[in-house]
Design an enzyme around this catalytic site. Structure first.
Site, PDB file in Angstrom:
ATOM      1  N   TYR A   4       1.020  -1.125  -0.077  1.00  0.00           N
ATOM      2  CA  TYR A   4      -0.052  -0.227   0.051  1.00  0.00           C
ATOM      3  C   TYR A   4       1.033   1.256   0.011  1.00  0.00           C
ATOM      4  CZ  TYR A   4      -3.641   3.399   1.523  1.00  0.00           C
ATOM      5  OH  TYR A   4      -4.644   4.396   1.658  1.00  0.00           O
ATOM      6  N   LYS A  10       1.256   4.037  -3.152  1.00  0.00           N
ATOM      7  CA  LYS A  10       0.760   5.399  -2.824  1.00  0.00           C
ATOM      8  C   LYS A  10       1.799   6.226  -3.078  1.00  0.00           C
ATOM      9  CE  LYS A  10      -3.470   4.805  -1.879  1.00  0.00           C
ATOM     10  NZ  LYS A  10      -4.743   5.196  -2.797  1.00  0.00           N
TER      11      LYS A  10
HETATM   12  N1  LIG Z   1      -9.925   5.836   4.457  1.00  0.00           N
HETATM   13  C1  LIG Z   1      -8.576   6.311   4.885  1.00  0.00           C
HETATM   14  O1  LIG Z   1      -8.011   6.124   5.940  1.00  0.00           O
HETATM   15  C2  LIG Z   1      -7.789   6.670   3.582  1.00  0.00           C
HETATM   16  C3  LIG Z   1      -6.483   7.271   3.878  1.00  0.00           C
HETATM   17  C4  LIG Z   1      -5.878   7.804   2.898  1.00  0.00           C
HETATM   18  C5  LIG Z   1      -5.982   7.481   1.559  1.00  0.00           C
HETATM   19  N2  LIG Z   1      -7.362   6.646   1.322  1.00  0.00           N
HETATM   20  C6  LIG Z   1      -7.410   6.410  -0.025  1.00  0.00           C
HETATM   21  O2  LIG Z   1      -8.669   7.040  -0.475  1.00  0.00           O
HETATM   22  C7  LIG Z   1      -9.286   6.060  -1.331  1.00  0.00           C
HETATM   23  C8  LIG Z   1     -10.691   5.920  -1.131  1.00  0.00           C
HETATM   24  O3  LIG Z   1     -10.668   5.074   0.214  1.00  0.00           O
HETATM   25  P1  LIG Z   1     -11.716   4.979   1.283  1.00  0.00           P
HETATM   26  O4  LIG Z   1     -11.299   5.142   2.755  1.00  0.00           O
HETATM   27  O5  LIG Z   1     -12.894   5.902   0.727  1.00  0.00           O
HETATM   28  O6  LIG Z   1     -12.152   3.313   0.935  1.00  0.00           O
HETATM   29  P2  LIG Z   1     -13.275   2.466   1.056  1.00  0.00           P
HETATM   30  O7  LIG Z   1     -12.913   1.031   1.059  1.00  0.00           O
HETATM   31  O8  LIG Z   1     -14.133   3.023   2.047  1.00  0.00           O
HETATM   32  O9  LIG Z   1     -14.247   2.757  -0.405  1.00  0.00           O
HETATM   33  C9  LIG Z   1     -13.293   2.402  -1.764  1.00  0.00           C
HETATM   34  C10 LIG Z   1     -14.530   2.296  -2.715  1.00  0.00           C
HETATM   35  O10 LIG Z   1     -13.674   2.030  -3.851  1.00  0.00           O
HETATM   36  C11 LIG Z   1     -14.359   1.063  -4.524  1.00  0.00           C
HETATM   37  N3  LIG Z   1     -13.181   0.260  -5.336  1.00  0.00           N
HETATM   38  C12 LIG Z   1     -12.153  -0.657  -4.838  1.00  0.00           C
HETATM   39  N4  LIG Z   1     -11.627  -1.171  -5.848  1.00  0.00           N
HETATM   40  C13 LIG Z   1     -12.033  -0.539  -6.866  1.00  0.00           C
HETATM   41  C14 LIG Z   1     -11.912  -0.854  -8.144  1.00  0.00           C
HETATM   42  N5  LIG Z   1     -10.726  -1.675  -8.592  1.00  0.00           N
HETATM   43  N6  LIG Z   1     -12.669  -0.385  -9.272  1.00  0.00           N
HETATM   44  C15 LIG Z   1     -13.675   0.232  -8.799  1.00  0.00           C
HETATM   45  N7  LIG Z   1     -14.019   0.781  -7.781  1.00  0.00           N
HETATM   46  C16 LIG Z   1     -12.955   0.335  -6.652  1.00  0.00           C
HETATM   47  C17 LIG Z   1     -14.997   0.252  -3.562  1.00  0.00           C
HETATM   48  O11 LIG Z   1     -15.876  -0.631  -4.075  1.00  0.00           O
HETATM   49  C18 LIG Z   1     -15.396   1.052  -2.679  1.00  0.00           C
HETATM   50  O12 LIG Z   1     -16.644   1.608  -2.811  1.00  0.00           O
HETATM   51  C19 LIG Z   1      -8.517   4.820  -1.584  1.00  0.00           C
HETATM   52  O13 LIG Z   1      -7.580   5.247  -2.902  1.00  0.00           O
HETATM   53  C20 LIG Z   1      -7.532   4.737  -0.398  1.00  0.00           C
HETATM   54  O14 LIG Z   1      -6.450   4.303  -0.491  1.00  0.00           O
HETATM   55  C21 LIG Z   1      -8.004   6.147   2.446  1.00  0.00           C
HETATM   56  O1  LIG Z   2      -2.926   7.556   5.289  1.00  0.00           O
HETATM   57  C1  LIG Z   2      -2.941   6.503   5.574  1.00  0.00           C
HETATM   58  C2  LIG Z   2      -4.021   5.700   5.039  1.00  0.00           C
HETATM   59  O2  LIG Z   2      -3.822   5.577   3.833  1.00  0.00           O
HETATM   60  C3  LIG Z   2      -4.274   4.458   5.544  1.00  0.00           C
HETATM   61  O3  LIG Z   2      -5.837   4.551   5.801  1.00  0.00           O
HETATM   62  C4  LIG Z   2      -3.869   3.876   6.870  1.00  0.00           C
HETATM   63  O4  LIG Z   2      -2.526   3.852   6.798  1.00  0.00           O
HETATM   64  C5  LIG Z   2      -4.500   2.705   7.228  1.00  0.00           C
HETATM   65  O5  LIG Z   2      -3.736   1.438   6.841  1.00  0.00           O
END
Ligand SMILES: NC(=O)c1ccc[n+]([C@@H]2O[C@H](COP(=O)([O-])OP(=O)(O)OC[C@H]3O[C@@H](n4cnc5c(N)ncnc54)[C@H](O)[C@@H]3O)[C@@H](O)[C@H]2O)c1
Ligand SMILES: OC[C@@H](O)C(O)[C@H](O)CO
Length: 339
Positions: A245, A249
């Site tokens: 991951y 990123k």
């Molecule tokens: N939640 C966190 O802490 C966090 C922090 C930093 C970055 N992010 C990033 O933000 C983005 C969204 O995260 P989130 O927390 O909303 O995640 P989540 O898992 O709650 O939602 C992700 C959504 O993406 C869809 N998805 C997953 N794989 C897919 C694919 N191959 N094609 C199309 N749709 C797909 C899923 O069905 C889901 O609806 C991600 O890239 C994640 O890495 C999340």
């Molecule tokens: O920014 C950190 C996130 O992308 C992630 O949700 C966290 O590291 C959880 O594993």
């Protein structure tokens, strides 16, 4: 004494309705250019009232020192670019956007923010039921929206997503490449399967979306791409183990920087948002949920991020006000990467 007339101009600045204080008949219509050309002594200050309508305070040169004392200047800072206020310039009316992973979490928040700001929104997700539910929410707000089922790790799906949007709305102005997955394992145990799965969605998938949407935008000569990276691109979040991951990123940031510099001279800006730990289903997996209390002590803000903490950033990056920003990684993490 000083002349002080009021003039309303229309949006294309061709006509002027001049209330001439010497004319007891009231409003007189004149050509704007002629008005300026015929009276070189006159300075003007354009005060935006609302879209397309401005109030011009016309004063003689003799009184300009009063204006400078009042700190009023006849420039865009004062009257707004094209007479529009800063909030108005962040509106996205007439723009076409898509959000991948729009069915829940951060993507759902982005879809709402872009829709509220005036854009038409394609909600893209591999989980079609979730995308449809978000589209229904957007309809209730009067937003034009469509659901698209696509797995962004599949090139055919990505191309179909772009083609569907262009055939429906004729353009793509805003591409939010947000879908991503998180997998956890100690590095010595990380399988190639896990590595490939993570990279196929987070980096390869984001690249394919950038490329497919970018081709449309380069033809248009305009576009805003906003990728979702992560704070994990900068620091190594702990104690969870997530090499694939974190590395994927970091790749999203470099992808963003490279495309952001390569395409800006053709009107396409590419930036990314790096959230800290956001309270979405992603962090409620079996591996991560037990860590929430522990993470809190790493966050100066003292709480996890909510999706709403990120919404203004996506509107800012999607709108014309951020046109000078490209290749940027906008970190929103309550200070966590600084500790
Ligand atoms: N939640 C966190 O802490 C966090 C922090 C930093 C970055 N992010 C990033 O933000 C983005 C969204 O995260 P989130 O927390 O909303 O995640 P989540 O898992 O709650 O939602 C992700 C959504 O993406 C869809 N998805 C997953 N794989 C897919 C694919 N191959 N094609 C199309 N749709 C797909 C899923 O069905 C889901 O609806 C991600 O890239 C994640 O890495 C999340
Ligand atoms: O920014 C950190 C996130 O992308 C992630 O949700 C966290 O590291 C959880 O594993």
């Amino acid at each position: 004494g000083d002349q002080f007339d009021m003039v309303f101009i229309d949006a294309d600045k061709t006509k002027v309705y001049l209330k001439d204080t010497t004319d007891s008949n009231g409003l007189a219509l004149r050509e704007f250019n002629q008005f300026i050309a015929n009276d070189p002594r006159v300075e003007q200050v354009i005060v935006p009232l609302r879209d397309g309508i401005s109030l011009i305070r016309r004063v003689s040169v003799a009184s300009t020192h009063l204006l400078s004392q009042a700190n009023i200047t006849d420039d865009e800072v004062f009257r707004g670019v094209q007479g529009r206020s800063i909030l108005n310039r962040m509106r996205l009316d007439g723009k076409v956007a898509y959000v991948t992973g729009g069915g829940q979490g951060i993507g759902r928040g982005f879809a709402h923010a872009l829709g509220e700001a005036g854009a038409k929104v394609a909600v893209v997700d591999m989980d079609h039921t979730k995308a449809q539910a978000v589209v229904k929410e957007l309809f209730l707000k009067g937003v034009h929206a469509i659901p698209i089922k696509a797995d962004i790790s599949k090139s055919d799906d990505v191309q179909r997503m772009v083609d569907t949007i262009v055939s429906k709305w004729g353009a793509i102005h805003i591409a939010c490449n947000n879908a991503g997955i998180n997998r956890n394992s100690a590095s010595e145990d990380t399988s190639l399967e896990e590595w490939d799965q993570t990279f196929n969605v987070n980096l390869r998938g984001t690249f394919m979306c950038c490329q497919a949407a970018g081709r449309v935008m380069l033809k248009q000569g305009y576009g805003k791409i906003i990728n979702t990276a992560s704070m994990a691109s900068l620091i190594v979040p702990h104690p969870q183990k997530q090499l694939s991951y974190n590395a994927s990123k970091a790749g999203v940031v470099k992808l963003t920087q490279t495309l952001g510099t390569e395409w800006i001279d053709r009107g396409v800006r590419v930036n990314c948002i790096s959230p800290g730990i956001v309270d979405t289903p992603l962090i409620h997996s079996e591996d991560l949920r037990p860590l929430v209390q522990r993470w809190l002590s790493d966050i100066p803000a003292g709480r996890l991020a909510q999706v709403t903490d990120l919404q203004a950033a996506v509107v800012y990056l999607a709108s014309d006000v951020s046109d000078y920003m490209t290749g940027h990684n906008l970190v929103i993490e309550g200070g966590q990467s600084l500790w």
